[in-house]
Design a protein around this motif. Sequence first.
Motif: not given
Length: 1152
Positions: A232-236
């Motif tokens: 969920i904690w992507g690069v975004m």
Amino acid sequence: MSAPSSAPSGQAESTSAENEFLAPDAGQKPAGPTPSQSRFQVDIVAEAAGAADDKSPSSDASATAPEGAGSDSGAGGEEAKGRFRVVNFADPSGSGSAASPDAAPVAEGLQNGDTVMSETSLHSSTGGQHHYHYDTHTNTYYLRTFGHNTIDAVPNIDFYRQTAAPLGEKLVRPTLSELHDELDKEPFEDGFANGDELTPAEEAAAKEAAESKGVVKFGWIKGVLVRCMLNIWGVMLFIRMSWIVGQAGIALSCLIVCMATVVTTITGLSTSAIATNGFVRGGGAYYLISRSLGPEFGGSIGLIFAFANAVAVAMYVVGFAETVVELLKDADLLMTDEINDIRIIGTITVILLLGISVAGMEWEAKAQIFLLVVLITAIFNYFIGTFIPVKSKEPYGFFGYDGEIMWENMGPDFRGETFFSVFSIFFPAATGILAGANISGDLADPQLAIPRGTLLAILITGIVYLGVAVSTGACIVRDATGNASDTISGLFPQNCTGVSCKFNYDFSSCNTLKNCTHGLQNNFQVMSLVSGFGPIITAGIFSATLSSALASLVSAPKVFQALCKDNIYPGLGMFAKGYGKNNEPLRGYILTFGIALAFILIAQLNTIAPIISNFFLASYALINFSVFHASLANSPGWRPSFKYYNMWVSLAGAVLCCGVMFVINWAAALLTNVIVLGLYIYVSYKKPDVNWGSSTQALTYHQALTHTLHLSGVEDHIKNFRPQCLVMTGYPNARPALVDLVHSFTKNVGLMICGHVRTGYRRPNFKDLATEQSRYQRWLLKTETKAFYTPVFAEDMRQGTQYLLQAAGLGRLKPNTLVLGFKNDWRDGDMMNVETYISMIHDAFDFQFGAVILRLKEGLDVSHIQGQDELLSSQEKSSGMKDVIVSIDTSKDSDADSSKPSSKATSLQNSPAIQKDDEDDGKATTQPLLKKDNKSPTVPLNVSDQRLLEAGQQFKKKQGKGTVDVWWLFDDGGLTLLIPYLLTNKKRWKDCKIRVFIGGKINRIDHDRRVMATLLSKFRIDFSDITVLGDINTKPKKEHVAAFEEMIEPYRLKEDDMEQEAAERLKNSEPWRITDNELELYRAKSNRQIRLNELLKEHSSTANLIVMSLPLARKGAVSSALYMAWLEALSKDLPPILLVRGNHQSVLTFYS
């Protein structure tokens, strides 16, 4: 029952023989008991045997029972006469006293391999006191229930396992037959009790489970929470969140995060509900959806979900490569140009990730833990940095927390974007909630881990996203020049606009020149600027991208492997193979690597990213819909242990997911829906041979039950009349022409039940009856015949038919028409069979049924032909079904009573040939397809049999241009006309025209034709011609009358030639005989049948089918032989003829 055995030596021999059998390979567990290896042995106990003779083998056997078994000397006396006692109890500790030298090896063998311990805990590793309930379940079944020797079993979890699951061994409880049947029966005729044969998929799972010793399993933190948070904690989080706040403002950014979290939370709740409704195997989203909604939805979603995960690997790796290339560019270290550098770095990265994945799940889990530590460090590094204002960072727009900055950033400032476009950019950052569920097969306890880990990950990541949104908006301005000299001049402070003026910086030029490169709106790397130590944020970006890529690289092959194991798409079976103790899908890894590499080489993922998001959203939508669907179906099997779900919330979640798909990219959403629909149609068409107890089945049942009950409360109406046929077919493949013709006019119109009366002298075997019922129902489905097969046991044909007439059907779905095949061989066998046959027709009219009789001059019954099973039963063989019984009768029987089981005669037979057949009737159920005897070697078909087989197939073919001739001589309510109309509406018969023949007077032919034409046009039934027959009452030709007289001669009573008492006695014993008085009384009617046959040959000899009014005979007045002779005279030497008589209730109406 067999006589009780009183020979102790014989019992001792059987005991020692069993011991010898058990001891050598006690460690091997056969898949199930076979008839020769009974699971238990019983000893018939005489009333005083146990008490009187302590030296008997029964007592010796009891001595070897476990302690406290209650095997005292009075046990035998308490047993009722004829009751059985289980012998050969083995000592679970292996130390009990042995009755014979062989007893010790038995106990040892059982202890080594076959002993099954039922423990207080589910897991065999749990310590504590063991409670042994039984010793083995293979060759002997030793069980203690409440201190008494019995084979009845106490409740145990191992009886409910589907396969040899990792949690414990599948045991087979005693079948009802073992507990209930008489003792002279073989206890185990089938390999498995209750029909628990394993499907290929279950066998594979059992094999996999057996090989899975020492396998690595993860708990909820390492297996689910860590994976979900990393995905969920992507690069975004690091390079897009600040930009979203700049565009949408703090308030709308929080709304965007909350909207995305609502969708994922609802999906998380739904996932938790499905995951806790039973044992979850590997396959993640695919497994959950396919087991809930069935293989059609599961197969279509499984494929695109696996593909989306494979492409997501490329997306994350390219995100990583872009960051690396940015760093190289800043340091002026580019190898070639930007695009090629991304390809080179991306390829190297994906190869390294593949190496970690292939090394095994344990290595991959360690890598994930390391990446999570880096990621969390980066997040803390950012938040710490926000509290440390640094003067050098102020020109770049960072001033520390300030109320005015927060207020200015509270509202939106969209620049070339809209709320939904910004939402569509953020939403992929919220996906990844299925990362833990996707490796469900590698979790120690998926039912606990998936709900806890998924929902906690959604909560933690949602809070962090909201925290980042508020903190960035509260301490960074939207625009900054990055130039330290852009301070406010003391002379012109009034020209300065914006909150930066408060801090002596003038960034007003950004609004006019639009050339600023810093601030929330302009700099994606603003979080690196704010953080306490910039490089850690870069490390966090690397960690976020690589961990997501690694999770996707593991998920895709696991899901794909589960899909291939179920054989939904036959060509993909090679990817089902797993390697190593963890059953790693190496072939799937290579395929995923190939797909990922192809998209990495494109290096432009802006077009593919929305499709990935849509694929994930389609999966989420279906998971939510699964919960709604399962709740709606109200199946007793739907009882998740996770209670915090609601069917309507799940439905709202499914609708939200579909809405978000179109918000993100409507074109990609359309494409996704088209792909899902295409795969759904493909899987539906292929009809994979699986049965997972899906909610689709449950809802189908629920709707069928509801509609059937609703229908039963509505009165029948003429407009809605449908012919609902009880067709006396015997075995459905024995009379193909009868089944095909009736199916032609009932398909998608009315009910069709294939009735089969099983008769014979043997006691009925109801278990066989149930087995055959399911077998032939599958045969009907396989041949696409929309009908039900209903067999019954009865003493004779008439009784069985009465049972079916009374009990077949449900509510309004009950037959109203009895269909029989014509009894071609009525003159060859026992005339009591004719009496039975005619009585069945009378019974139909008594029950207010219509009656239909089909006659083919070649006959209907093909079951006596050797080798016909290749023609008739090829469908069953190709589908791997059990053998379908087709009995072989080499006696000359052109076509027996259509309701007999495979042309076997009924009870009370006189001819030896027919008696022989009846004796074979009992064996037929266990015989193979072809029952050959010594007298009947395989020979080529003779001409008559060849014609019979061809005639049996004639209604399967398209009929071509021809006619269906309707001889509507008597008004029966319109059934005689309705059946041909329904028939000619079907594809096979649509080229046939209806010709109508009616009786009339010679002087009124034109008038009668006009009246009939008017009636048919009012009924809206098309016809090509109407013929009025004015010469029906003309006398038939003398030779035809003479032939009729000759036919009935053997069946006449001739009471005038004998004494009255003798005549009455003969009539009572042979009620079918024709009296002289009866013959004279019905002379005119007999002549009419002969005359009608002449007219039929004259007018309808070339028709494809003749449909004619069935002549009626008054019950008790016309003998069965005379009535049968009428039917014979009327229908002989003609094309296929259907004799029809409705129940004289109107079935046609011209009112709207």
